[in-house]
Motif scaffolding. Sequence first.
Motif, PDB file in Angstrom:
ATOM      1  N   ALA A   1       7.412   3.872   7.383  1.00 10.55           N
ATOM      2  CA  ALA A   1       7.171   2.426   7.474  1.00 10.55           C
ATOM      3  C   ALA A   1       8.514   1.724   7.358  1.00 10.55           C
ATOM      4  N   ASN A   2       8.692   0.679   8.144  1.00 11.07           N
ATOM      5  CA  ASN A   2       9.917  -0.106   8.098  1.00 11.07           C
ATOM      6  C   ASN A   2       9.771  -1.162   7.002  1.00 11.07           C
ATOM      7  N   LEU A   3      10.268  -0.841   5.817  1.00 12.40           N
ATOM      8  CA  LEU A   3      10.170  -1.770   4.690  1.00 12.40           C
ATOM      9  C   LEU A   3      11.301  -2.785   4.687  1.00 12.40           C
ATOM     10  N   GLN A   4      12.370  -2.515   5.433  1.00 12.97           N
ATOM     11  CA  GLN A   4      13.519  -3.417   5.482  1.00 12.97           C
ATOM     12  C   GLN A   4      13.244  -4.644   6.348  1.00 12.97           C
ATOM     13  N   ALA A   5      12.325  -4.525   7.312  1.00  8.88           N
ATOM     14  CA  ALA A   5      12.060  -5.635   8.236  1.00  8.88           C
ATOM     15  C   ALA A   5      10.555  -5.887   8.355  1.00  8.88           C
ATOM     16  N   PRO A   6       9.962  -6.490   7.322  1.00  9.13           N
ATOM     17  CA  PRO A   6       8.517  -6.745   7.369  1.00  9.13           C
ATOM     18  C   PRO A   6       8.156  -7.883   8.319  1.00  9.13           C
ATOM     19  N   ILE A   7       6.898  -7.888   8.700  1.00 17.02           N
ATOM     20  CA  ILE A   7       6.334  -8.979   9.495  1.00 17.02           C
ATOM     21  C   ILE A   7       5.610  -9.904   8.523  1.00 17.02           C
ATOM     22  N   LEU A   8       5.951 -11.187   8.576  1.00 15.88           N
ATOM     23  CA  LEU A   8       5.294 -12.192   7.744  1.00 15.88           C
ATOM     24  C   LEU A   8       4.393 -13.031   8.626  1.00 15.88           C
ATOM     25  N   ILE A   9       3.177 -13.286   8.176  1.00 17.89           N
ATOM     26  CA  ILE A   9       2.223 -14.101   8.923  1.00 17.89           C
ATOM     27  C   ILE A   9       1.706 -15.202   8.007  1.00 17.89           C
ATOM     28  N   ASN A  10       1.980 -16.444   8.378  1.00 22.64           N
ATOM     29  CA  ASN A  10       1.443 -17.591   7.648  1.00 22.64           C
ATOM     30  C   ASN A  10       0.020 -17.800   8.182  1.00 22.64           C
ATOM     31  N   THR A  11      -0.981 -17.512   7.362  1.00 19.72           N
ATOM     32  CA  THR A  11      -2.368 -17.593   7.833  1.00 19.72           C
ATOM     33  C   THR A  11      -2.843 -19.031   8.021  1.00 19.72           C
TER      34      THR A  11
ATOM     35  N   ALA B   1       0.837  -1.200   0.000  1.00 21.57           N
ATOM     36  CA  ALA B   1       0.000   0.000   0.000  1.00 21.57           C
ATOM     37  C   ALA B   1       0.873   1.252   0.000  1.00 21.57           C
ATOM     38  N   VAL B   2       2.085   1.101   0.479  1.00 24.42           N
ATOM     39  CA  VAL B   2       3.044   2.205   0.545  1.00 24.42           C
ATOM     40  C   VAL B   2       3.925   2.224  -0.703  1.00 24.42           C
ATOM     41  N   LYS B   3       4.331   1.055  -1.128  1.00 20.59           N
ATOM     42  CA  LYS B   3       5.228   0.896  -2.293  1.00 20.59           C
ATOM     43  C   LYS B   3       4.686  -0.268  -3.124  1.00 20.59           C
ATOM     44  N   PRO B   4       3.877   0.022  -4.146  1.00 16.87           N
ATOM     45  CA  PRO B   4       3.184  -1.034  -4.895  1.00 16.87           C
ATOM     46  C   PRO B   4       4.086  -2.120  -5.481  1.00 16.87           C
ATOM     47  N   ASP B   5       5.337  -1.811  -5.793  1.00 16.78           N
ATOM     48  CA  ASP B   5       6.231  -2.823  -6.366  1.00 16.78           C
ATOM     49  C   ASP B   5       7.057  -3.546  -5.299  1.00 16.78           C
ATOM     50  N   TYR B   6       6.629  -3.462  -4.047  1.00 18.54           N
ATOM     51  CA  TYR B   6       7.363  -4.058  -2.926  1.00 18.54           C
ATOM     52  C   TYR B   6       7.448  -5.575  -3.077  1.00 18.54           C
ATOM     53  N   GLU B   7       8.651  -6.106  -2.841  1.00 20.33           N
ATOM     54  CA  GLU B   7       8.863  -7.554  -2.859  1.00 20.33           C
ATOM     55  C   GLU B   7       9.705  -7.934  -1.657  1.00 20.33           C
ATOM     56  N   ALA B   8       9.312  -8.982  -0.970  1.00 20.20           N
ATOM     57  CA  ALA B   8      10.056  -9.466   0.196  1.00 20.20           C
ATOM     58  C   ALA B   8      10.825 -10.724  -0.200  1.00 20.20           C
TER      59      ALA B   8
ATOM     60  N   GLN C   1       9.092 -11.219  12.351  1.00 21.45           N
ATOM     61  CA  GLN C   1       9.603 -10.022  11.710  1.00 21.45           C
ATOM     62  C   GLN C   1      10.960 -10.404  11.142  1.00 21.45           C
ATOM     63  N   VAL C   2      11.091 -10.307   9.837  1.00 20.90           N
ATOM     64  CA  VAL C   2      12.321 -10.722   9.165  1.00 20.90           C
ATOM     65  C   VAL C   2      13.096  -9.494   8.689  1.00 20.90           C
ATOM     66  N   VAL C   3      14.406  -9.641   8.612  1.00 24.64           N
ATOM     67  CA  VAL C   3      15.242  -8.601   8.032  1.00 24.64           C
ATOM     68  C   VAL C   3      15.595  -9.068   6.629  1.00 24.64           C
ATOM     69  N   LEU C   4      15.163  -8.298   5.653  1.00 28.52           N
ATOM     70  CA  LEU C   4      15.394  -8.686   4.264  1.00 28.52           C
ATOM     71  C   LEU C   4      16.879  -8.614   3.925  1.00 28.52           C
ATOM     72  N   GLN C   5      17.314  -9.526   3.085  1.00 28.02           N
ATOM     73  CA  GLN C   5      18.728  -9.613   2.721  1.00 28.02           C
ATOM     74  C   GLN C   5      19.150  -8.512   1.760  1.00 28.02           C
ATOM     75  N   ASN C   6      18.226  -8.034   0.936  1.00 30.55           N
ATOM     76  CA  ASN C   6      18.601  -6.959   0.018  1.00 30.55           C
ATOM     77  C   ASN C   6      18.530  -5.626   0.757  1.00 30.55           C
ATOM     78  N   SER C   7      19.199  -4.630   0.238  1.00 29.17           N
ATOM     79  CA  SER C   7      19.242  -3.348   0.945  1.00 29.17           C
ATOM     80  C   SER C   7      18.516  -2.248   0.171  1.00 29.17           C
ATOM     81  N   ARG C   8      17.595  -2.625  -0.711  1.00 28.49           N
ATOM     82  CA  ARG C   8      16.917  -1.594  -1.494  1.00 28.49           C
ATOM     83  C   ARG C   8      15.799  -0.893  -0.734  1.00 28.49           C
ATOM     84  N   TYR C   9      15.465  -1.395   0.457  1.00 30.62           N
ATOM     85  CA  TYR C   9      14.419  -0.779   1.256  1.00 30.62           C
ATOM     86  C   TYR C   9      14.998  -0.175   2.526  1.00 30.62           C
ATOM     87  N   SER C  10      14.308   0.814   3.030  1.00 26.97           N
ATOM     88  CA  SER C  10      14.755   1.544   4.211  1.00 26.97           C
ATOM     89  C   SER C  10      13.951   1.124   5.446  1.00 26.97           C
TER      90      SER C  10
END
Length: 147
Positions: free
Chosen positions: A108-118, A66-73, A125-134
């Motif tokens: 918004a913390n895009l570098q460390a999203p929260i993943l929920i397996n429904t 919703a913040v960055k439409p092309d966001y990929e984790a 809360q994971v820290v993404l390996q790539n550094s393209r997000y802040s």
Amino acid sequence: MKLNTKNFGEIEINEGDIIYFPEGLPAFEAINKFVLLGNMEEDTPFCWLQSVERGELAFVVVDPRAVKPDYEADVSDDDIKLLEIEGDSRVLIYSIVVIPEDISKMTANLQAPILINTRNNKAKQVVLQNSRYSIRHFIAEETGGGK
């Protein structure tokens, strides 16, 4: 189950809606049970990640797309294994939001999203390996609110 919260007072939650963080959240490792609050059908992309164990602890969260439409984790195999994510798993992704006094500086913390397996309500809360997000991505920049 009744839950006393700082922001919402006493609320009723369904125990089946409890999200379990096996490792807690960074800085809150001993707190493992949360629920998502807020009507996901409303016009706002924001909701609350409310602690079940500590009523005073809650985080505003948003789907990072919703913040960055092309966001990929890009999630590590270890995180996929911990959350037991399989081909049929539906995974929700949220970013923690910081709302300062000047709301136009909301981030918004895009570098460390929260993943929920429904499928099993396990989360991390994971820290993404790539550094393209802040960790402090200004929301107004994406939504046009800062112009």
